[in-house]
Write a protein that holds these residues in place. Structure first.
Motif, PDB file in Angstrom:
ATOM      1  N   SER A   1     -11.978   0.850 -10.901  1.00  0.00           N
ATOM      2  CA  SER A   1     -12.538  -0.486 -10.647  1.00  0.00           C
ATOM      3  C   SER A   1     -12.066  -1.073  -9.316  1.00  0.00           C
ATOM      4  O   SER A   1     -12.356  -2.232  -9.022  1.00  0.00           O
ATOM      5  CB  SER A   1     -12.158  -1.428 -11.795  1.00  0.00           C
ATOM      6  N   ASP A   2     -11.341  -0.269  -8.549  1.00  0.00           N
ATOM      7  CA  ASP A   2     -10.809  -0.693  -7.254  1.00  0.00           C
ATOM      8  C   ASP A   2     -10.039  -2.006  -7.387  1.00  0.00           C
ATOM      9  O   ASP A   2     -10.226  -2.942  -6.618  1.00  0.00           O
ATOM     10  CB  ASP A   2     -11.925  -0.825  -6.215  1.00  0.00           C
ATOM     11  N   SER A   3      -9.157  -2.065  -8.394  1.00  0.00           N
ATOM     12  CA  SER A   3      -8.427  -3.309  -8.629  1.00  0.00           C
ATOM     13  C   SER A   3      -6.905  -3.123  -8.683  1.00  0.00           C
ATOM     14  O   SER A   3      -6.208  -3.948  -9.265  1.00  0.00           O
ATOM     15  CB  SER A   3      -8.947  -3.996  -9.891  1.00  0.00           C
ATOM     16  N   MET A   4      -6.401  -2.069  -8.043  1.00  0.00           N
ATOM     17  CA  MET A   4      -4.947  -1.942  -7.920  1.00  0.00           C
ATOM     18  C   MET A   4      -4.468  -2.960  -6.893  1.00  0.00           C
ATOM     19  O   MET A   4      -5.116  -3.148  -5.872  1.00  0.00           O
ATOM     20  CB  MET A   4      -4.545  -0.540  -7.445  1.00  0.00           C
ATOM     21  N   ASP A   5      -3.336  -3.571  -7.149  1.00  0.00           N
ATOM     22  CA  ASP A   5      -2.792  -4.479  -6.145  1.00  0.00           C
ATOM     23  C   ASP A   5      -2.065  -3.671  -5.066  1.00  0.00           C
ATOM     24  O   ASP A   5      -1.848  -2.469  -5.185  1.00  0.00           O
ATOM     25  CB  ASP A   5      -1.907  -5.556  -6.780  1.00  0.00           C
ATOM     26  N   TYR A   6      -1.705  -4.350  -4.005  1.00  0.00           N
ATOM     27  CA  TYR A   6      -1.059  -3.714  -2.857  1.00  0.00           C
ATOM     28  C   TYR A   6       0.189  -2.945  -3.273  1.00  0.00           C
ATOM     29  O   TYR A   6       0.389  -1.785  -2.877  1.00  0.00           O
ATOM     30  CB  TYR A   6      -0.726  -4.786  -1.814  1.00  0.00           C
ATOM     31  N   GLU A   7       1.035  -3.568  -4.077  1.00  0.00           N
ATOM     32  CA  GLU A   7       2.289  -2.932  -4.468  1.00  0.00           C
ATOM     33  C   GLU A   7       2.041  -1.664  -5.275  1.00  0.00           C
ATOM     34  O   GLU A   7       2.668  -0.629  -5.014  1.00  0.00           O
ATOM     35  CB  GLU A   7       3.152  -3.910  -5.267  1.00  0.00           C
ATOM     36  N   LEU A   8       1.154  -1.698  -6.238  1.00  0.00           N
ATOM     37  CA  LEU A   8       0.874  -0.508  -7.030  1.00  0.00           C
ATOM     38  C   LEU A   8       0.318   0.611  -6.146  1.00  0.00           C
ATOM     39  O   LEU A   8       0.648   1.778  -6.330  1.00  0.00           O
ATOM     40  CB  LEU A   8      -0.086  -0.820  -8.183  1.00  0.00           C
ATOM     41  N   ARG A   9      -0.498   0.263  -5.167  1.00  0.00           N
ATOM     42  CA  ARG A   9      -1.047   1.286  -4.264  1.00  0.00           C
ATOM     43  C   ARG A   9       0.053   1.996  -3.491  1.00  0.00           C
ATOM     44  O   ARG A   9       0.066   3.215  -3.422  1.00  0.00           O
ATOM     45  CB  ARG A   9      -2.066   0.672  -3.297  1.00  0.00           C
ATOM     46  N   TRP A  10       0.984   1.246  -2.892  1.00  0.00           N
ATOM     47  CA  TRP A  10       2.018   1.949  -2.132  1.00  0.00           C
ATOM     48  C   TRP A  10       2.993   2.679  -3.039  1.00  0.00           C
ATOM     49  O   TRP A  10       3.504   3.741  -2.672  1.00  0.00           O
ATOM     50  CB  TRP A  10       2.705   1.082  -1.082  1.00  0.00           C
ATOM     51  N   MET A  11       3.238   2.145  -4.225  1.00  0.00           N
ATOM     52  CA  MET A  11       4.088   2.870  -5.181  1.00  0.00           C
ATOM     53  C   MET A  11       3.432   4.188  -5.581  1.00  0.00           C
ATOM     54  O   MET A  11       4.065   5.245  -5.548  1.00  0.00           O
ATOM     55  CB  MET A  11       4.351   2.015  -6.416  1.00  0.00           C
ATOM     56  N   LEU A  12       2.162   4.120  -5.960  1.00  0.00           N
ATOM     57  CA  LEU A  12       1.457   5.318  -6.388  1.00  0.00           C
ATOM     58  C   LEU A  12       1.356   6.340  -5.261  1.00  0.00           C
ATOM     59  O   LEU A  12       1.493   7.539  -5.489  1.00  0.00           O
ATOM     60  CB  LEU A  12       0.070   4.972  -6.931  1.00  0.00           C
ATOM     61  N   LYS A  13       1.146   5.868  -4.050  1.00  0.00           N
ATOM     62  CA  LYS A  13       1.101   6.803  -2.916  1.00  0.00           C
ATOM     63  C   LYS A  13       2.425   7.545  -2.808  1.00  0.00           C
ATOM     64  O   LYS A  13       2.451   8.758  -2.617  1.00  0.00           O
ATOM     65  CB  LYS A  13       0.786   6.079  -1.619  1.00  0.00           C
ATOM     66  N   HIS A  14       3.510   6.828  -2.931  1.00  0.00           N
ATOM     67  CA  HIS A  14       4.833   7.457  -2.866  1.00  0.00           C
ATOM     68  C   HIS A  14       4.997   8.471  -3.996  1.00  0.00           C
ATOM     69  O   HIS A  14       5.387   9.617  -3.753  1.00  0.00           O
ATOM     70  CB  HIS A  14       5.917   6.383  -2.934  1.00  0.00           C
ATOM     71  N   TYR A  15       4.696   8.068  -5.212  1.00  0.00           N
ATOM     72  CA  TYR A  15       4.854   8.970  -6.357  1.00  0.00           C
ATOM     73  C   TYR A  15       3.969  10.207  -6.234  1.00  0.00           C
ATOM     74  O   TYR A  15       4.350  11.292  -6.646  1.00  0.00           O
ATOM     75  CB  TYR A  15       4.519   8.258  -7.671  1.00  0.00           C
TER      76      TYR A  15
END
Length: 170
Positions: free
Chosen positions: A99-113
């Motif tokens: 749904s393209d509704s991840m917030d900024y913080e979750l996006r950078w966290m997920l990218k790292h993981y």
């Protein structure tokens, strides 16, 4: 339990981890005998159960899943999480991606993981997540974080504060 109580419980469990001594095997035996692994499994389950309604629970649950596979259990106190709880977390992440509704913080966290791609290999049936990882979407780590707020987030906050610290970012 609420998020503050869970962060406190995580910090108490981590204090036990820090007190373990000896070889990695010795530490693992101590942590298992003190119930640390089982308690962390319950904390993760709570986060998973709340993840659909509470973004912070999702973030903490996702971190725990990643950390369980990226670091030895004797150093984290996290081991043997319930697959059903893990799938709840991944399902919610998948929905937010779709749904393209991840917030900024979750996006950078997920990218790292997701740089540890093996962490997500068990979840090949979550197509949006797999596509997101394959396309390396997401943002770089932020230049700054609120360290005092991050410190209130159990091991999630402890990890991010140490990582941001080690890369000379404040």
């Amino acid at each position: 339990m609420n998020l503050t109580e869970l962060a406190t419980a995580e910090n108490e469990l981590y204090a036990i981890v820090l007190q373990a001594h000896g070889t990695m095997e010795d530490k693992a035996i101590q942590l298992r005998s003190k119930g640390v692994y089982d308690k962390y499994k319950q904390i993760h389950k709570w986060y998973a159960d709340q993840s659909e309604n509470e973004l912070e629970s999702l973030k903490r649950g996702l971190f725990i899943q990643w950390y369980a596979l990226s670091e030895p259990p004797c150093f984290t106190g996290i081991n043997e999480l319930a697959l059903e709880a893990e799938r709840k977390i991944i399902n919610q992440v998948n929905k937010l991606i779709a749904s393209d509704s991840m917030d900024y913080e979750l996006r950078w966290m997920l990218k790292h993981y997701s740089t540890w791609d093996y962490v997500f290999e068990r979840f090949m049936d979550f197509k949006e997540l797999q596509e997101w990882i394959a396309n390396k979407k997401g943002d770089e780590l932020p230049d700054t974080i609120d360290r005092s707020e991050m410190a209130k987030r159990g091991q999630t906050g402890r990890y991010w504060n140490s990582l941001i610290n080690s890369s000379n970012k404040h």
